[in-house]
Write an enzyme that holds these catalytic residues in place. Sequence first.
Site, PDB file in Angstrom:
ATOM      1  N   LYS A 187     -70.959 -84.539 100.876  1.00  0.00           N
ATOM      2  CA  LYS A 187     -69.824 -84.418  99.955  1.00  0.00           C
ATOM      3  C   LYS A 187     -69.626 -82.961  99.546  1.00  0.00           C
ATOM      4  O   LYS A 187     -70.390 -82.405  98.776  1.00  0.00           O
ATOM      5  CB  LYS A 187     -69.988 -85.267  98.701  1.00  0.00           C
ATOM      6  CG  LYS A 187     -68.610 -85.388  98.020  1.00  0.00           C
ATOM      7  CD  LYS A 187     -68.633 -85.673  96.561  1.00  0.00           C
ATOM      8  CE  LYS A 187     -68.941 -84.512  95.686  1.00  0.00           C
ATOM      9  NZ  LYS A 187     -67.859 -83.485  95.602  1.00  0.00           N
ATOM     10  N   GLU A 261     -81.430 -77.760  94.569  1.00  0.00           N
ATOM     11  CA  GLU A 261     -81.254 -76.304  94.490  1.00  0.00           C
ATOM     12  C   GLU A 261     -80.287 -76.067  93.346  1.00  0.00           C
ATOM     13  O   GLU A 261     -79.104 -76.377  93.462  1.00  0.00           O
ATOM     14  CB  GLU A 261     -80.614 -75.767  95.779  1.00  0.00           C
ATOM     15  CG  GLU A 261     -81.382 -76.082  97.033  1.00  0.00           C
ATOM     16  CD  GLU A 261     -82.394 -75.014  97.381  1.00  0.00           C
ATOM     17  OE1 GLU A 261     -82.530 -74.052  96.602  1.00  0.00           O
ATOM     18  OE2 GLU A 261     -83.050 -75.160  98.415  1.00  0.00           O
ATOM     19  N   CYS A 295     -75.884 -68.540  93.115  1.00  0.00           N
ATOM     20  CA  CYS A 295     -76.983 -69.109  92.340  1.00  0.00           C
ATOM     21  C   CYS A 295     -78.107 -68.098  92.144  1.00  0.00           C
ATOM     22  O   CYS A 295     -78.742 -68.059  91.108  1.00  0.00           O
ATOM     23  CB  CYS A 295     -77.500 -70.338  93.045  1.00  0.00           C
ATOM     24  SG  CYS A 295     -77.794 -70.034  94.784  1.00  0.00           S
ATOM     25  N   GLU A 393     -76.912 -69.047  82.536  1.00  0.00           N
ATOM     26  CA  GLU A 393     -76.268 -68.649  83.772  1.00  0.00           C
ATOM     27  C   GLU A 393     -74.770 -68.516  83.541  1.00  0.00           C
ATOM     28  O   GLU A 393     -74.116 -69.465  83.109  1.00  0.00           O
ATOM     29  CB  GLU A 393     -76.535 -69.712  84.836  1.00  0.00           C
ATOM     30  CG  GLU A 393     -75.903 -69.390  86.150  1.00  0.00           C
ATOM     31  CD  GLU A 393     -76.189 -70.458  87.186  1.00  0.00           C
ATOM     32  OE1 GLU A 393     -75.989 -71.641  86.904  1.00  0.00           O
ATOM     33  OE2 GLU A 393     -76.612 -70.080  88.291  1.00  0.00           O
TER      34      GLU A 393
HETATM   35  P1  NAD Z   1     -71.756 -78.923  89.847  1.00  0.00           P
HETATM   36  O1  NAD Z   1     -73.155 -79.329  89.682  1.00  0.00           O
HETATM   37  O2  NAD Z   1     -70.771 -79.306  88.836  1.00  0.00           O
HETATM   38  O3  NAD Z   1     -71.184 -79.467  91.228  1.00  0.00           O
HETATM   39  C1  NAD Z   1     -71.892 -79.395  92.437  1.00  0.00           C
HETATM   40  C2  NAD Z   1     -71.542 -80.599  93.278  1.00  0.00           C
HETATM   41  O4  NAD Z   1     -72.001 -81.783  92.649  1.00  0.00           O
HETATM   42  C3  NAD Z   1     -70.047 -80.799  93.497  1.00  0.00           C
HETATM   43  O5  NAD Z   1     -69.847 -81.252  94.815  1.00  0.00           O
HETATM   44  C4  NAD Z   1     -69.714 -81.884  92.500  1.00  0.00           C
HETATM   45  O6  NAD Z   1     -68.594 -82.643  92.837  1.00  0.00           O
HETATM   46  C5  NAD Z   1     -70.955 -82.732  92.534  1.00  0.00           C
HETATM   47  N1  NAD Z   1     -71.218 -83.559  91.356  1.00  0.00           N
HETATM   48  C6  NAD Z   1     -70.789 -83.365  90.076  1.00  0.00           C
HETATM   49  N2  NAD Z   1     -71.272 -84.334  89.282  1.00  0.00           N
HETATM   50  C7  NAD Z   1     -72.043 -85.138  90.042  1.00  0.00           C
HETATM   51  C8  NAD Z   1     -72.840 -86.298  89.786  1.00  0.00           C
HETATM   52  N3  NAD Z   1     -72.948 -86.827  88.572  1.00  0.00           N
HETATM   53  N4  NAD Z   1     -73.513 -86.853  90.815  1.00  0.00           N
HETATM   54  C9  NAD Z   1     -73.445 -86.327  92.048  1.00  0.00           C
HETATM   55  N5  NAD Z   1     -72.706 -85.248  92.354  1.00  0.00           N
HETATM   56  C10 NAD Z   1     -72.016 -84.649  91.364  1.00  0.00           C
HETATM   57  O7  NAD Z   1     -71.830 -77.366  90.036  1.00  0.00           O
HETATM   58  P2  NAD Z   1     -70.642 -76.364  90.311  1.00  0.00           P
HETATM   59  O8  NAD Z   1     -70.016 -75.994  89.018  1.00  0.00           O
HETATM   60  O9  NAD Z   1     -69.777 -76.904  91.379  1.00  0.00           O
HETATM   61  O10 NAD Z   1     -71.479 -75.150  90.924  1.00  0.00           O
HETATM   62  C11 NAD Z   1     -72.014 -74.140  90.139  1.00  0.00           C
HETATM   63  C12 NAD Z   1     -73.491 -74.358  89.917  1.00  0.00           C
HETATM   64  O11 NAD Z   1     -74.193 -74.578  91.128  1.00  0.00           O
HETATM   65  C13 NAD Z   1     -74.145 -73.166  89.305  1.00  0.00           C
HETATM   66  O12 NAD Z   1     -74.924 -73.567  88.212  1.00  0.00           O
HETATM   67  C14 NAD Z   1     -75.027 -72.602  90.411  1.00  0.00           C
HETATM   68  O13 NAD Z   1     -76.131 -71.906  89.996  1.00  0.00           O
HETATM   69  C15 NAD Z   1     -75.370 -73.795  91.182  1.00  0.00           C
HETATM   70  N6  NAD Z   1     -75.685 -73.424  92.557  1.00  0.00           N
HETATM   71  C16 NAD Z   1     -76.995 -73.403  92.957  1.00  0.00           C
HETATM   72  C17 NAD Z   1     -77.338 -73.043  94.242  1.00  0.00           C
HETATM   73  C18 NAD Z   1     -78.761 -73.005  94.709  1.00  0.00           C
HETATM   74  O14 NAD Z   1     -79.010 -72.907  95.891  1.00  0.00           O
HETATM   75  N7  NAD Z   1     -79.738 -73.096  93.835  1.00  0.00           N
HETATM   76  C19 NAD Z   1     -76.328 -72.723  95.154  1.00  0.00           C
HETATM   77  C20 NAD Z   1     -75.021 -72.741  94.735  1.00  0.00           C
HETATM   78  C21 NAD Z   1     -74.717 -73.109  93.424  1.00  0.00           C
END
Ligand code: NAD
Length: 481
Positions: A187, A261, A295, A393
């Site tokens: 997804k 992650e 991230c 963050e």
């Molecule tokens: P997010 O957690 O809101 O979304 C990430 C993904 O999860 C999206 O595809 C979203 O649709 C999905 N999602 C949202 N709620 C969900 C749920 N309840 N169950 C399952 N899936 C769900 O994060 P974001 O705002 O899209 O991304 C930013 C964040 O991601 C930042 O905090 C960043 O640090 C983190 N990030 C971490 C890494 C890493 O490798 N550690 C890499 C990229 C981003």
Amino acid sequence: MQPAQSIDWSYAPAPETFPVEIQQEHGLFIGGKFVDPRSRKHFDTIDPATEKKLSRVAEAGKADVEVAVKAAQKAFKGWSRMRPAERAGYLFRIARRIQERARELAVLESMDNGKPIKETRDVDVPLVAQHFFHHAGWCDKLAHAVPGVEPRPIGVCAQVIPWNFPLLMAAWKIAPALACGNTVVLKPAETTPLTALRLAEILQEVDLPPGVVNIVTGAGETGRMLVEHPNVQKVAFTGSTDVGKRIARACAGTDKRLTLELGGKSPNIIFADAPMDQAIEGIVNGIWFNQGQVCCAGSRLLVEESVVDEVIGRLTHRMRSLRVGNPLDKNTDVGAINSRQQLERVNSFIECGVQEGADRIVCFDGALPDTGYWVAPTLFRGVQPAHTIAREEIFGPVLTVLTFRTPDEAIARANDTNYGLSAGVWTSRASKAYEVAAGVKAGVVWLNTFNQFDATSPFGGFKESGFGREGGRAGLAAYLA
Ligand code: NAD
Ligand code: MN
């Protein structure tokens, strides 16, 4: 003598002209075909630099997730029992097609995400191909990946990814899963689904058996239904720490395997004896690469007190030469923020930093574009370790600067965080570099460099940055039973 003339150093526009056609509407990729969603729902994805709609994308509902998981279950038997060398052939062909369609993928990624074409072209897409090449090579050598363990696939993997490296995160997830003989339902993030759907076209071109990879687009609710599906055996998530915790709770008490992650607040540690020119570039790369929406961004700059004025002086000078604007211009260094929501989040942190009494320096003299979502490169000095902007963050082009006096204090400050994803150490003394690197609790520590990625090298976090590794042998272990 002639009067000094003012010279215009601005660059002429150099727009990327490669034409990329985008269909008005996208279905879900299930069982090797693009299908209309049973939910009958769609949503728009936009270009954050122009706020123009790029396409309508299917929003997968419960019934759609159901058929996608079924397709992956059905494909598992054949894929997991296929001769490993034959599986490798598919991964090699995927990697080759990614290279052949690299320019198209880079342009599309820049449009859907807002990051500069320089990055998508030179970093994201080459790494995507590398991940498939690398894992193709592992397919028939898995017995050597985790010594003493008979390599067996896990089953159906639910993979949920964020918007900051849309295609690269898809590759990080899909390539090792397939190499180990698993099948996948992926997804993508709701604001950046287009390159994953383009990858689905490539999977069709190489005749990947139907159902081995399925792609369901949608928002958080689609992701939730996917990871909670009982016939999923492994969950791999990259995203925010909040959602990661929710997923961990949902998986607790099941026998699902889980890797997370999550976020970061990574320290970039500059000693007085650092190679300063490189360090300045490393700091810039650490926080303005992808507008700080990384991230592992080096978002907490820790500078040895004796050189803080010099570092800030050189840094603000360098930042003023960054070109902010059209992501499709080949000269652009800093592109758009991915969404209005993210823009508001970043701005509220900037506001908070000002209110807490830190000293804001906006390092940008030009005008930001009229449309789209932009944040000028910003740094805060006079930041205290207890300030919100030093702890949380921000996920934007905002650098907080703190100081230290001794290596021990540098280590203590670096570890004064709930996160532990990455760190940078800059010094010309190797003994100090290794001592500090060993003391910092972070999944990756870069010495005299920052933001370097490689498929052979494991990546992942400590503490609230998550657990499990992606890349290298450790990354394969996460996809073997
Ligand atoms: P997010 O957690 O809101 O979304 C990430 C993904 O999860 C999206 O595809 C979203 O649709 C999905 N999602 C949202 N709620 C969900 C749920 N309840 N169950 C399952 N899936 C769900 O994060 P974001 O705002 O899209 O991304 C930013 C964040 O991601 C930042 O905090 C960043 O640090 C983190 N990030 C971490 C890494 C890493 O490798 N550690 C890499 C990229 C981003
Ligand atoms: Mn988009």
